[in-house]
Design a protein around this motif. Structure first.
Motif, PDB file in Angstrom:
ATOM      1  N   LEU A  13       0.933  -1.398   0.374  1.00  0.00           N
ATOM      2  CA  LEU A  13       0.203  -0.249   0.062  1.00  0.00           C
ATOM      3  C   LEU A  13       1.276   1.501  -0.105  1.00  0.00           C
ATOM      4  CD1 LEU A  13      -2.804   1.573  -0.023  1.00  0.00           C
ATOM      5  CD2 LEU A  13      -2.645   0.561   2.863  1.00  0.00           C
ATOM      6  N   ALA A  14       1.961   0.901   0.371  1.00  0.00           N
ATOM      7  CA  ALA A  14       2.738   2.284   1.193  1.00  0.00           C
ATOM      8  C   ALA A  14       3.533   2.683  -0.410  1.00  0.00           C
ATOM      9  CB  ALA A  14       3.590   2.412   2.314  1.00  0.00           C
ATOM     10  N   ILE A  15       4.455   1.634  -0.855  1.00  0.00           N
ATOM     11  CA  ILE A  15       4.775   2.310  -2.038  1.00  0.00           C
ATOM     12  C   ILE A  15       3.818   2.099  -3.027  1.00  0.00           C
ATOM     13  CG2 ILE A  15       6.244   0.472  -3.667  1.00  0.00           C
ATOM     14  CD1 ILE A  15       7.438  -1.009  -0.925  1.00  0.00           C
ATOM     15  N   THR A  16       2.857   1.776  -3.547  1.00  0.00           N
ATOM     16  CA  THR A  16       1.354   2.291  -4.792  1.00  0.00           C
ATOM     17  C   THR A  16       1.685   3.562  -4.370  1.00  0.00           C
ATOM     18  OG1 THR A  16       0.576  -0.177  -4.265  1.00  0.00           O
ATOM     19  CG2 THR A  16      -0.363   1.091  -5.088  1.00  0.00           C
ATOM     20  N   LEU A  17       1.064   3.838  -2.875  1.00  0.00           N
ATOM     21  CA  LEU A  17       0.764   5.381  -2.993  1.00  0.00           C
ATOM     22  C   LEU A  17       1.816   6.285  -3.268  1.00  0.00           C
ATOM     23  CD1 LEU A  17      -0.771   5.344   0.492  1.00  0.00           C
ATOM     24  CD2 LEU A  17      -1.215   6.142  -1.316  1.00  0.00           C
ATOM     25  N   LEU A  18       3.122   6.070  -3.145  1.00  0.00           N
ATOM     26  CA  LEU A  18       4.466   6.762  -3.266  1.00  0.00           C
ATOM     27  C   LEU A  18       4.216   6.886  -4.485  1.00  0.00           C
ATOM     28  CD1 LEU A  18       6.770   5.805  -0.242  1.00  0.00           C
ATOM     29  CD2 LEU A  18       5.259   8.651  -1.131  1.00  0.00           C
ATOM     30  N   VAL A  19       4.775   4.925  -5.404  1.00  0.00           N
ATOM     31  CA  VAL A  19       4.285   5.544  -6.779  1.00  0.00           C
ATOM     32  C   VAL A  19       3.324   6.698  -7.658  1.00  0.00           C
ATOM     33  CG1 VAL A  19       4.717   3.501  -8.793  1.00  0.00           C
ATOM     34  CG2 VAL A  19       6.103   3.343  -6.645  1.00  0.00           C
ATOM     35  N   CYS A  20       2.565   5.836  -6.832  1.00  0.00           N
ATOM     36  CA  CYS A  20       1.632   6.195  -8.032  1.00  0.00           C
ATOM     37  C   CYS A  20       1.270   8.474  -7.644  1.00  0.00           C
ATOM     38  CB  CYS A  20       0.233   6.043  -7.431  1.00  0.00           C
ATOM     39  SG  CYS A  20      -0.133   4.448  -8.184  1.00  0.00           S
ATOM     40  N   LEU A  21       2.114   9.350  -6.785  1.00  0.00           N
ATOM     41  CA  LEU A  21       1.853  10.191  -6.966  1.00  0.00           C
ATOM     42  C   LEU A  21       2.862  10.787  -6.875  1.00  0.00           C
ATOM     43  CD1 LEU A  21       0.932  12.732  -4.994  1.00  0.00           C
ATOM     44  CD2 LEU A  21       2.728  12.127  -3.066  1.00  0.00           C
ATOM     45  N   ALA A  22       4.375  10.252  -6.884  1.00  0.00           N
ATOM     46  CA  ALA A  22       5.602  10.563  -7.664  1.00  0.00           C
ATOM     47  C   ALA A  22       5.302  10.886  -9.517  1.00  0.00           C
ATOM     48  CB  ALA A  22       6.854   9.753  -7.709  1.00  0.00           C
ATOM     49  N   GLY A  23       4.134   9.569  -9.930  1.00  0.00           N
ATOM     50  CA  GLY A  23       3.602   9.609 -11.513  1.00  0.00           C
ATOM     51  C   GLY A  23       3.578  10.080 -11.880  1.00  0.00           C
ATOM     52  N   ILE A  24       2.035  11.429 -10.854  1.00  0.00           N
ATOM     53  CA  ILE A  24       1.390  12.388 -11.195  1.00  0.00           C
ATOM     54  C   ILE A  24       1.929  13.504 -11.319  1.00  0.00           C
ATOM     55  CG2 ILE A  24      -0.122  13.549 -10.367  1.00  0.00           C
ATOM     56  CD1 ILE A  24      -2.059  10.955  -9.173  1.00  0.00           C
ATOM     57  N   ILE A  25       3.075  13.756 -10.085  1.00  0.00           N
ATOM     58  CA  ILE A  25       3.721  15.041 -10.053  1.00  0.00           C
ATOM     59  C   ILE A  25       5.214  15.222 -11.360  1.00  0.00           C
ATOM     60  CG2 ILE A  25       5.610  15.917  -8.321  1.00  0.00           C
ATOM     61  CD1 ILE A  25       3.590  14.586  -6.189  1.00  0.00           C
ATOM     62  N   ILE A  26       5.667  13.868 -11.823  1.00  0.00           N
ATOM     63  CA  ILE A  26       6.376  13.688 -12.499  1.00  0.00           C
ATOM     64  C   ILE A  26       5.700  14.060 -14.233  1.00  0.00           C
ATOM     65  CG2 ILE A  26       7.605  12.461 -14.243  1.00  0.00           C
ATOM     66  CD1 ILE A  26       8.933  11.097 -11.020  1.00  0.00           C
ATOM     67  N   PHE A  27       4.757  13.310 -14.151  1.00  0.00           N
ATOM     68  CA  PHE A  27       4.124  13.542 -15.455  1.00  0.00           C
ATOM     69  C   PHE A  27       2.897  14.851 -16.359  1.00  0.00           C
ATOM     70  CE2 PHE A  27       5.769   9.097 -15.793  1.00  0.00           C
ATOM     71  CZ  PHE A  27       6.676   9.363 -16.669  1.00  0.00           C
ATOM     72  N   LYS A  28       2.396  14.812 -14.656  1.00  0.00           N
ATOM     73  CA  LYS A  28       1.450  16.492 -15.076  1.00  0.00           C
ATOM     74  C   LYS A  28       1.399  17.141 -14.230  1.00  0.00           C
ATOM     75  CE  LYS A  28      -2.199  13.583 -17.369  1.00  0.00           C
ATOM     76  NZ  LYS A  28      -2.158  14.073 -19.261  1.00  0.00           N
ATOM     77  N   GLY A  29       2.544  16.649 -13.209  1.00  0.00           N
ATOM     78  CA  GLY A  29       2.264  18.331 -11.920  1.00  0.00           C
ATOM     79  C   GLY A  29       1.521  18.459 -10.895  1.00  0.00           C
ATOM     80  N   VAL A  30       2.029  18.759 -10.456  1.00  0.00           N
ATOM     81  CA  VAL A  30       1.258  19.118  -8.635  1.00  0.00           C
ATOM     82  C   VAL A  30      -0.438  19.640  -9.320  1.00  0.00           C
ATOM     83  CG1 VAL A  30       1.315  20.045  -6.420  1.00  0.00           C
ATOM     84  CG2 VAL A  30       3.207  19.536  -7.481  1.00  0.00           C
ATOM     85  N   ASP A  31      -0.196  20.147  -9.772  1.00  0.00           N
ATOM     86  CA  ASP A  31      -1.481  21.309 -10.027  1.00  0.00           C
ATOM     87  C   ASP A  31      -2.892  20.167 -10.463  1.00  0.00           C
ATOM     88  OD1 ASP A  31      -0.938  23.699  -9.026  1.00  0.00           O
ATOM     89  OD2 ASP A  31      -0.432  24.181 -11.801  1.00  0.00           O
ATOM     90  N   THR A  32      -2.400  19.078 -10.890  1.00  0.00           N
ATOM     91  CA  THR A  32      -3.190  17.741 -11.186  1.00  0.00           C
ATOM     92  C   THR A  32      -3.484  16.876 -10.044  1.00  0.00           C
ATOM     93  OG1 THR A  32      -1.800  16.233 -12.107  1.00  0.00           O
ATOM     94  CG2 THR A  32      -2.905  17.817 -13.347  1.00  0.00           C
ATOM     95  N   VAL A  33      -2.906  16.670  -9.240  1.00  0.00           N
ATOM     96  CA  VAL A  33      -3.267  16.101  -7.787  1.00  0.00           C
ATOM     97  C   VAL A  33      -3.929  17.046  -7.198  1.00  0.00           C
ATOM     98  CG1 VAL A  33      -2.468  15.421  -5.427  1.00  0.00           C
ATOM     99  CG2 VAL A  33      -0.989  15.341  -7.285  1.00  0.00           C
ATOM    100  N   PRO A  34      -5.400  15.980  -6.942  1.00  0.00           N
ATOM    101  CA  PRO A  34      -6.208  16.444  -6.113  1.00  0.00           C
ATOM    102  C   PRO A  34      -6.195  17.515  -4.905  1.00  0.00           C
ATOM    103  CG  PRO A  34      -6.931  14.035  -6.418  1.00  0.00           C
ATOM    104  CD  PRO A  34      -5.501  14.433  -6.778  1.00  0.00           C
ATOM    105  N   HIS A  35      -6.569  18.363  -5.012  1.00  0.00           N
ATOM    106  CA  HIS A  35      -6.479  19.277  -3.308  1.00  0.00           C
ATOM    107  C   HIS A  35      -5.159  19.992  -3.350  1.00  0.00           C
ATOM    108  CE1 HIS A  35     -10.484  18.293  -2.062  1.00  0.00           C
ATOM    109  NE2 HIS A  35     -10.072  16.965  -2.448  1.00  0.00           N
ATOM    110  N   GLN A  36      -4.075  19.926  -5.076  1.00  0.00           N
ATOM    111  CA  GLN A  36      -3.162  19.846  -4.856  1.00  0.00           C
ATOM    112  C   GLN A  36      -1.911  19.555  -3.153  1.00  0.00           C
ATOM    113  OE1 GLN A  36      -5.524  22.758  -4.967  1.00  0.00           O
ATOM    114  NE2 GLN A  36      -5.097  21.932  -7.627  1.00  0.00           N
TER     115      GLN A  36
END
Length: 60
Positions: A13-36
């Motif tokens: 669970l922890a690894i999945t959360l971190l990998v998904c968050l990193a992928g979103i930030i790297i490819f789309k930026g912080v603005d696409t994370v819900p609630h930035q």
């Protein structure tokens, strides 16, 4: 055995959360994370909580 399985699940669970968050930030930026940045903080907090749960001992 149950304790080992639950610890493995928390690590996954922890690894999945971190990998998904990193992928979103790297490819789309912080603005696409819900609630930035709040969403980033919550996700990191959940990952830390999952890792903390691996320190729990139960059963005996």
């Amino acid at each position: 055995m149950d304790q080992k399985v639950s610890h493995i699940a928390m690590y996954i669970l922890a690894i999945t959360l971190l990998v998904c968050l990193a992928g979103i930030i790297i490819f789309k930026g912080v603005d696409t994370v819900p609630h930035q940045w709040l969403g980033v903080g919550i996700t990191l907090g959940l990952a830390v909580a999952a890792l903390a749960m691996t320190r729990l001992k139960f059963g005996h």
